[in-house]
Design a protein around this motif. Sequence first.
Motif, PDB file in Angstrom:
ATOM      1  N   PHE A   1      -3.171   4.655  10.826  1.00  0.00           N
ATOM      2  CA  PHE A   1      -2.733   3.443  10.379  1.00  0.00           C
ATOM      3  C   PHE A   1      -2.497   2.386  11.423  1.00  0.00           C
ATOM      4  O   PHE A   1      -2.190   2.931  12.766  1.00  0.00           O
ATOM      5  N   THR A   2      -3.040   1.020  11.291  1.00  0.00           N
ATOM      6  CA  THR A   2      -3.172   0.057  12.505  1.00  0.00           C
ATOM      7  C   THR A   2      -1.884  -0.507  12.529  1.00  0.00           C
ATOM      8  O   THR A   2      -1.590  -1.375  13.640  1.00  0.00           O
TER       9      THR A   2
ATOM     10  N   LEU B   1       5.718   7.438  -0.210  1.00  0.00           N
ATOM     11  CA  LEU B   1       4.413   7.079  -1.210  1.00  0.00           C
ATOM     12  C   LEU B   1       3.210   6.747  -0.385  1.00  0.00           C
ATOM     13  O   LEU B   1       3.455   5.582   0.253  1.00  0.00           O
ATOM     14  N   LEU B   2       2.108   7.303  -0.583  1.00  0.00           N
ATOM     15  CA  LEU B   2       0.857   6.734   0.120  1.00  0.00           C
ATOM     16  C   LEU B   2      -0.257   6.592  -0.806  1.00  0.00           C
ATOM     17  O   LEU B   2      -0.294   7.067  -1.901  1.00  0.00           O
ATOM     18  N   SER B   3      -0.563   5.278  -0.873  1.00  0.00           N
ATOM     19  CA  SER B   3      -1.588   4.742  -1.889  1.00  0.00           C
ATOM     20  C   SER B   3      -2.718   4.104  -1.306  1.00  0.00           C
ATOM     21  O   SER B   3      -2.946   3.549   0.043  1.00  0.00           O
TER      22      SER B   3
ATOM     23  N   ARG C   1       1.301   3.106   3.433  1.00  0.00           N
ATOM     24  CA  ARG C   1       2.341   4.321   3.126  1.00  0.00           C
ATOM     25  C   ARG C   1       3.716   3.696   3.229  1.00  0.00           C
ATOM     26  O   ARG C   1       4.112   2.901   4.294  1.00  0.00           O
ATOM     27  N   PHE C   2       4.548   3.777   2.472  1.00  0.00           N
ATOM     28  CA  PHE C   2       5.962   3.572   2.014  1.00  0.00           C
ATOM     29  C   PHE C   2       6.854   4.886   2.530  1.00  0.00           C
ATOM     30  O   PHE C   2       6.600   5.942   1.683  1.00  0.00           O
TER      31      PHE C   2
ATOM     32  N   LEU D   1       0.247   0.564   7.620  1.00  0.00           N
ATOM     33  CA  LEU D   1      -0.993   0.304   6.864  1.00  0.00           C
ATOM     34  C   LEU D   1      -2.280   0.163   7.625  1.00  0.00           C
ATOM     35  O   LEU D   1      -2.092   0.155   8.794  1.00  0.00           O
ATOM     36  N   SER D   2      -3.500   0.604   6.794  1.00  0.00           N
ATOM     37  CA  SER D   2      -4.864   0.355   7.428  1.00  0.00           C
ATOM     38  C   SER D   2      -5.337  -0.577   6.631  1.00  0.00           C
ATOM     39  O   SER D   2      -4.896  -1.267   5.412  1.00  0.00           O
TER      40      SER D   2
END
Length: 372
Positions: free
Chosen positions: A124-125, A237-239, A229-230, A223-224
Amino acid sequence: MKVTLERNHLLKSLGHVHRIVERRNTYPILANVLMSATPDGLDMRATDLDIEVTETVPAMTGTPGTTTVPAHTLYEIVRKLSDGAEVLLETDGNDQMQISSGRSRFHLQCLNPDGFPDLKSGTFTHSFSIPPQTLKDLIERTQFAISNEETRYYLNGIFMHTIDGGDGIAMRAVATDGHRLARVETEAPSGSSGMPGIIVPRKTVTEVLKLLDGVEGEVGVELSDTKIRFTLGGVVLLSKLIEGSFPDYERVTPRNNEKRLLVDRDSLSRAVDRVSTIASERGGKAVKLSLSSGQLELSVTNPDHGTANEELAVEFSEDAFEIGFNARYLLEIISQIRTESVEFRFNDAGSPTLVKEDGETQALFVLMPMRV
């Protein structure tokens, strides 16, 4: 595996994870929830290959172990157990799980956990925290405008990005289906500046909205370019994100609409709801707005049922003007207005209309007109 836990804790967590599981699956393992008993509790994970939800439930672990069981069946069993009951989950090998509570006994077929997919998170950046109510507002006030058209897949979610608004960095959420557009912004959380523009899928934002209920403390967001991911309390929760480019929404946002209408929000909502009662689906649920100095007339004509008219006192000082809208779309936008009055900005009967809160700039909506 042998683990004992309280029914209400198990039910709450199953309620979070089982919603991800589709009722029909090409791969049987996707209909299951992965359950891992550890000294720290019971870890549960479910996925549909696009979204993955993980949660840990407090439990007394007798024997550590991992298995998978049908998610919806297990949820229904636990839901029907007595409130506050103690539940024992036990497996003998990987073939069956026994669920025991009081005098109730159930046996569910298990599938080997080795075949359960793992939605790799990658690197994740950007990461930041956001208050639950702020995130809820961004989603709730734009979600209704998400497109259902599968061919324009890049509109099947909420576009989130940051902008330099002059008064500082702001985070924007935008959704459109080509008929209406919703744009809401808030002060950008620390750490979000420079984040890539991302499109969060409809199912993901729907699940996040449900998980936000009762969350205490800030929501962690990572996020990336391809995933988000929350972390909401004890739920992760990863989406996957929607790949593609969101259209240039600024290009369709009206800038020179000079005709201004100010009307009481609740009065307008009730009036539109009343006159649209006889509007036909065949006619697109169209309602006509006829504007003159200080007055708005709402009218609907249905060749099969008749007509409906209602007048409202408004602030309008331009030349007489008529425009038509889809009644449902109009009501959905009005429902997102939080000031007592709603402001409309018109150009002509064939151009997009700007709708916003009286004196507020954090939220604005665009509605395409209809011919009536």
